[in-house]
Design a protein around this motif. Sequence first.
Motif, PDB file in Angstrom:
ATOM      1  N   PHE A 185       0.819  -1.211   0.000  1.00 16.04           N
ATOM      2  CA  PHE A 185       0.000   0.000   0.000  1.00 16.04           C
ATOM      3  C   PHE A 185       0.853   1.261   0.000  1.00 16.04           C
ATOM      4  O   PHE A 185       0.541   2.221  -0.704  1.00 16.04           O
ATOM      5  CB  PHE A 185      -0.953  -0.025   1.202  1.00 16.04           C
ATOM      6  CG  PHE A 185      -1.845  -1.231   1.201  1.00 16.04           C
ATOM      7  CD1 PHE A 185      -2.924  -1.317   0.332  1.00 16.04           C
ATOM      8  CD2 PHE A 185      -1.597  -2.296   2.049  1.00 16.04           C
ATOM      9  CE1 PHE A 185      -3.734  -2.436   0.312  1.00 16.04           C
ATOM     10  CE2 PHE A 185      -2.398  -3.419   2.038  1.00 16.04           C
ATOM     11  CZ  PHE A 185      -3.469  -3.497   1.167  1.00 16.04           C
ATOM     12  N   SER A 186       1.921   1.275   0.767  1.00  9.25           N
ATOM     13  CA  SER A 186       2.795   2.454   0.779  1.00  9.25           C
ATOM     14  C   SER A 186       3.474   2.618  -0.574  1.00  9.25           C
ATOM     15  O   SER A 186       3.644   3.733  -1.071  1.00  9.25           O
ATOM     16  CB  SER A 186       3.839   2.350   1.900  1.00  9.25           C
ATOM     17  OG  SER A 186       4.707   1.258   1.700  1.00  9.25           O
ATOM     18  N   ARG A 187       3.847   1.491  -1.211  1.00  8.35           N
ATOM     19  CA  ARG A 187       4.488   1.550  -2.529  1.00  8.35           C
ATOM     20  C   ARG A 187       3.487   1.990  -3.592  1.00  8.35           C
ATOM     21  O   ARG A 187       3.810   2.778  -4.491  1.00  8.35           O
ATOM     22  CB  ARG A 187       5.096   0.188  -2.870  1.00  8.35           C
ATOM     23  CG  ARG A 187       6.336  -0.095  -2.042  1.00  8.35           C
ATOM     24  CD  ARG A 187       6.567  -1.579  -1.747  1.00  8.35           C
ATOM     25  NE  ARG A 187       6.514  -2.400  -2.930  1.00  8.35           N
ATOM     26  CZ  ARG A 187       5.870  -3.569  -2.990  1.00  8.35           C
ATOM     27  NH1 ARG A 187       5.234  -4.051  -1.923  1.00  8.35           N
ATOM     28  NH2 ARG A 187       5.874  -4.264  -4.089  1.00  8.35           N
ATOM     29  N   ALA A 188       2.248   1.524  -3.491  1.00  5.97           N
ATOM     30  CA  ALA A 188       1.210   1.920  -4.449  1.00  5.97           C
ATOM     31  C   ALA A 188       0.886   3.406  -4.320  1.00  5.97           C
ATOM     32  O   ALA A 188       0.723   4.107  -5.330  1.00  5.97           O
ATOM     33  CB  ALA A 188      -0.052   1.087  -4.227  1.00  5.97           C
ATOM     34  N   ARG A 189       0.807   3.899  -3.079  1.00  8.40           N
ATOM     35  CA  ARG A 189       0.507   5.328  -2.882  1.00  8.40           C
ATOM     36  C   ARG A 189       1.582   6.215  -3.498  1.00  8.40           C
ATOM     37  O   ARG A 189       1.284   7.221  -4.142  1.00  8.40           O
ATOM     38  CB  ARG A 189       0.359   5.641  -1.393  1.00  8.40           C
ATOM     39  CG  ARG A 189      -1.075   5.560  -0.881  1.00  8.40           C
ATOM     40  CD  ARG A 189      -1.209   6.125   0.526  1.00  8.40           C
ATOM     41  NE  ARG A 189      -0.435   5.352   1.471  1.00  8.40           N
ATOM     42  CZ  ARG A 189      -0.902   4.285   2.132  1.00  8.40           C
ATOM     43  NH1 ARG A 189      -2.143   3.879   1.919  1.00  8.40           N
ATOM     44  NH2 ARG A 189      -0.145   3.632   2.978  1.00  8.40           N
ATOM     45  N   ALA A 190       2.856   5.855  -3.275  1.00  7.68           N
ATOM     46  CA  ALA A 190       3.954   6.638  -3.843  1.00  7.68           C
ATOM     47  C   ALA A 190       3.851   6.681  -5.367  1.00  7.68           C
ATOM     48  O   ALA A 190       4.067   7.728  -5.988  1.00  7.68           O
ATOM     49  CB  ALA A 190       5.296   6.055  -3.413  1.00  7.68           C
ATOM     50  N   ALA A 191       3.507   5.554  -5.976  1.00  5.87           N
ATOM     51  CA  ALA A 191       3.394   5.486  -7.432  1.00  5.87           C
ATOM     52  C   ALA A 191       2.215   6.311  -7.943  1.00  5.87           C
ATOM     53  O   ALA A 191       2.331   7.036  -8.940  1.00  5.87           O
ATOM     54  CB  ALA A 191       3.252   4.030  -7.868  1.00  5.87           C
ATOM     55  N   LEU A 192       1.087   6.209  -7.266  1.00  8.59           N
ATOM     56  CA  LEU A 192      -0.105   6.945  -7.686  1.00  8.59           C
ATOM     57  C   LEU A 192       0.083   8.452  -7.547  1.00  8.59           C
ATOM     58  O   LEU A 192      -0.416   9.234  -8.365  1.00  8.59           O
ATOM     59  CB  LEU A 192      -1.318   6.489  -6.869  1.00  8.59           C
ATOM     60  CG  LEU A 192      -1.809   5.063  -7.149  1.00  8.59           C
ATOM     61  CD1 LEU A 192      -2.770   4.590  -6.070  1.00  8.59           C
ATOM     62  CD2 LEU A 192      -2.478   4.975  -8.529  1.00  8.59           C
ATOM     63  N   LYS A 193       0.819   8.866  -6.539  1.00  4.26           N
ATOM     64  CA  LYS A 193       1.084  10.297  -6.344  1.00  4.26           C
ATOM     65  C   LYS A 193       2.120  10.823  -7.341  1.00  4.26           C
ATOM     66  O   LYS A 193       2.292  12.034  -7.474  1.00  4.26           O
ATOM     67  CB  LYS A 193       1.584  10.543  -4.916  1.00  4.26           C
ATOM     68  CG  LYS A 193       0.529  10.361  -3.842  1.00  4.26           C
ATOM     69  CD  LYS A 193       1.153  10.520  -2.459  1.00  4.26           C
ATOM     70  CE  LYS A 193       0.130  10.305  -1.355  1.00  4.26           C
ATOM     71  NZ  LYS A 193       0.758  10.388  -0.001  1.00  4.26           N
ATOM     72  N   SER A 194       2.798   9.884  -8.033  1.00  6.34           N
ATOM     73  CA  SER A 194       3.902  10.276  -8.918  1.00  6.34           C
ATOM     74  C   SER A 194       3.592  10.120 -10.401  1.00  6.34           C
ATOM     75  O   SER A 194       4.460  10.395 -11.236  1.00  6.34           O
ATOM     76  CB  SER A 194       5.143   9.444  -8.575  1.00  6.34           C
ATOM     77  OG  SER A 194       5.512   9.621  -7.222  1.00  6.34           O
ATOM     78  N   GLY A 195       2.385   9.669 -10.749  1.00 10.95           N
ATOM     79  CA  GLY A 195       2.049   9.605 -12.162  1.00 10.95           C
ATOM     80  C   GLY A 195       1.378   8.346 -12.654  1.00 10.95           C
ATOM     81  O   GLY A 195       0.849   8.311 -13.767  1.00 10.95           O
ATOM     82  N   VAL A 196       1.396   7.268 -11.863  1.00  9.99           N
ATOM     83  CA  VAL A 196       0.666   6.046 -12.246  1.00  9.99           C
ATOM     84  C   VAL A 196      -0.821   6.281 -11.997  1.00  9.99           C
ATOM     85  O   VAL A 196      -1.200   6.948 -11.032  1.00  9.99           O
ATOM     86  CB  VAL A 196       1.173   4.833 -11.448  1.00  9.99           C
ATOM     87  CG1 VAL A 196       0.365   3.587 -11.790  1.00  9.99           C
ATOM     88  CG2 VAL A 196       2.647   4.590 -11.726  1.00  9.99           C
ATOM     89  N   ASP A 197      -1.685   5.740 -12.860  1.00 16.82           N
ATOM     90  CA  ASP A 197      -3.129   5.962 -12.725  1.00 16.82           C
ATOM     91  C   ASP A 197      -3.865   4.794 -12.069  1.00 16.82           C
ATOM     92  O   ASP A 197      -4.887   4.995 -11.422  1.00 16.82           O
ATOM     93  CB  ASP A 197      -3.743   6.237 -14.099  1.00 16.82           C
ATOM     94  CG  ASP A 197      -3.212   7.529 -14.699  1.00 16.82           C
ATOM     95  OD1 ASP A 197      -3.411   8.582 -14.077  1.00 16.82           O
ATOM     96  OD2 ASP A 197      -2.579   7.471 -15.767  1.00 16.82           O
ATOM     97  N   ILE A 198      -3.362   3.580 -12.262  1.00 21.32           N
ATOM     98  CA  ILE A 198      -3.974   2.391 -11.652  1.00 21.32           C
ATOM     99  C   ILE A 198      -2.856   1.472 -11.192  1.00 21.32           C
ATOM    100  O   ILE A 198      -1.898   1.239 -11.930  1.00 21.32           O
ATOM    101  CB  ILE A 198      -4.876   1.628 -12.654  1.00 21.32           C
ATOM    102  CG1 ILE A 198      -6.063   2.493 -13.099  1.00 21.32           C
ATOM    103  CG2 ILE A 198      -5.378   0.318 -12.057  1.00 21.32           C
ATOM    104  CD1 ILE A 198      -6.877   1.873 -14.238  1.00 21.32           C
ATOM    105  N   VAL A 199      -2.968   0.956  -9.959  1.00 18.23           N
ATOM    106  CA  VAL A 199      -2.024  -0.051  -9.476  1.00 18.23           C
ATOM    107  C   VAL A 199      -2.792  -1.316  -9.141  1.00 18.23           C
ATOM    108  O   VAL A 199      -3.723  -1.308  -8.331  1.00 18.23           O
ATOM    109  CB  VAL A 199      -1.232   0.429  -8.231  1.00 18.23           C
ATOM    110  CG1 VAL A 199      -0.268  -0.672  -7.779  1.00 18.23           C
ATOM    111  CG2 VAL A 199      -0.456   1.706  -8.531  1.00 18.23           C
TER     112      VAL A 199
END
Length: 396
Positions: free
Chosen positions: A53-67
Motif C-alpha cells: 500500500f505504501s508503494r502503491a501510494r507513492a506510485a499513484l502520487k507520482s504519475g501512475v493511474d492504476i495499481v
Amino acid sequence: MKACGLIVEYNPFHNGHIYHLEESRSVTQADCLIAVMSGSFLQRGEPAITDKFSRARAALKSGVDIVLELPYAYSVQSSTLFSHGAIKVLNALKIDSLCFGSESGSIKSFINNFHILNNNKIKFDSILKRELAKGYSYPLANNLAYQDIGFDLDVLEPNNILGFNYVKEVLLNALPIELHTIKRTNNAYHDVKLSSKISSATSIRKEIITNGMTQTVKSSLPNETIHEFNVYKQLANTYHIWENYFDLLQYKVLSSSRSDLSKIALVDEGLHNRIKDTAQVAESFNHWMRLVKTKRYTWVKIQRIFTHILTSTTQYELDNYHKNFNQIRLLGMTKQGQTYLNKIKGELEVNISSSLKSFGKDSLDSKVSDIYYSAVSPKYRNNLIKQEYAPPIIIN
C-alpha cells in the motif's frame, strides 16, 4: 482512452521509475498508465521493504493511474511465469501498449530474438537440456542455449530476460499490445552503491537498512516515497528484510517432515534434504543461504523456495491457482484511472476486487498477507492488516 501497461515492483519507487513513467507516457501517448506490481513478496524471493500500500501510494502520487497487485502465485516465480502472470493481468485490463525498462533499450532486438527462438525451439531445448546435465544453473544453461542459436541479446541481464519474456508472452499469444522498451539509465539493477539521482533499488534498500533515510538516499527518491517510508516506519516500527523472518522460517523447516518439504513449490531433486540437514546449524538467514547454495542452484531460486516454505505454499497449490485465476486485486487509482475503469468495465472478463475479503479467509492471498505482517510487532500489526480489507486507495 489509450492505456499503457507497466510491470513493476517499486521496491522502492525511486527517481528511475519517474523517468520510466515520463518516457512511457511520451512514447505511447497513453492517457492512462496501469502498473501491475508485486505485492508482499517479490520475484527474487524477497519480502518487499515496505508493504504494497505504501508503494502503491507513492506510485499513484507520482504519475501512475492504476495499481494492480500481481498475485503471489506469479510474483515469486521464474521470469517466465512472472511475465505470464503480469501480461495476463494487463491484457485483462485492455491495455493498448506495454513499456518496460531494459539494459538493451531496443525493441527490435527483442522481437528479432523472439523469432530466432521461435525458429530454433527444438535445437534450443536440446542445448538447454545438455547444459543442465553438465550441472550448470538454469540461468547460465539458458544463456548458453540462447547464444548457441544466435542470440545477440544478453539474457543474463535481469531486465533483458524479463523484457524478453514479456515480448515472448505477447507475441506467442498474438495479443493486441504494442511493445516498447526504454534503456535503463545510470547504475545497474544489482549495483549496491548509490551513484546519482537515479540509483538502483538494491543500492537504495541497502543504504536505508544500513544507515536509515540519509540525505544521500533521499536524493535518489521522490518526496512521495520519502513520505511513505517515514509513515510506514511509524506504522510498522520496522522495514521488511529476510532476517526478520529467520526464526519463523527455521521453525517451519525444523517442524516439517522431509515429505512435507518435498511438496513445497519449486523444490526438486532432493533439495528439501539439503534444507532440512542445514536447518539446525543455520545461525542467520544469510548463513543458511550460504549453507544451501550450490553451483547448480542460484541464490534467487533458493530464496524463492524459502519464501514458499515460509508461506507453506505447495506446488499443487500454485498449479491450482494458475488454472483457476480469474480475480484481480485493485490496490489504488487516481481519478483518471477511475474514469478508465468505468469505461472498460463492460468489457472485462475477470473480477476486479479491492479487498482481500473477496478472496476468502483461507485463500493463498490471505495466508501470504498474514505471513508478511508477522515480521511486525503485534502492537502495530492489526492496523496494517486492516488495510487489506479497506477500499482501494484513491488519489485525486
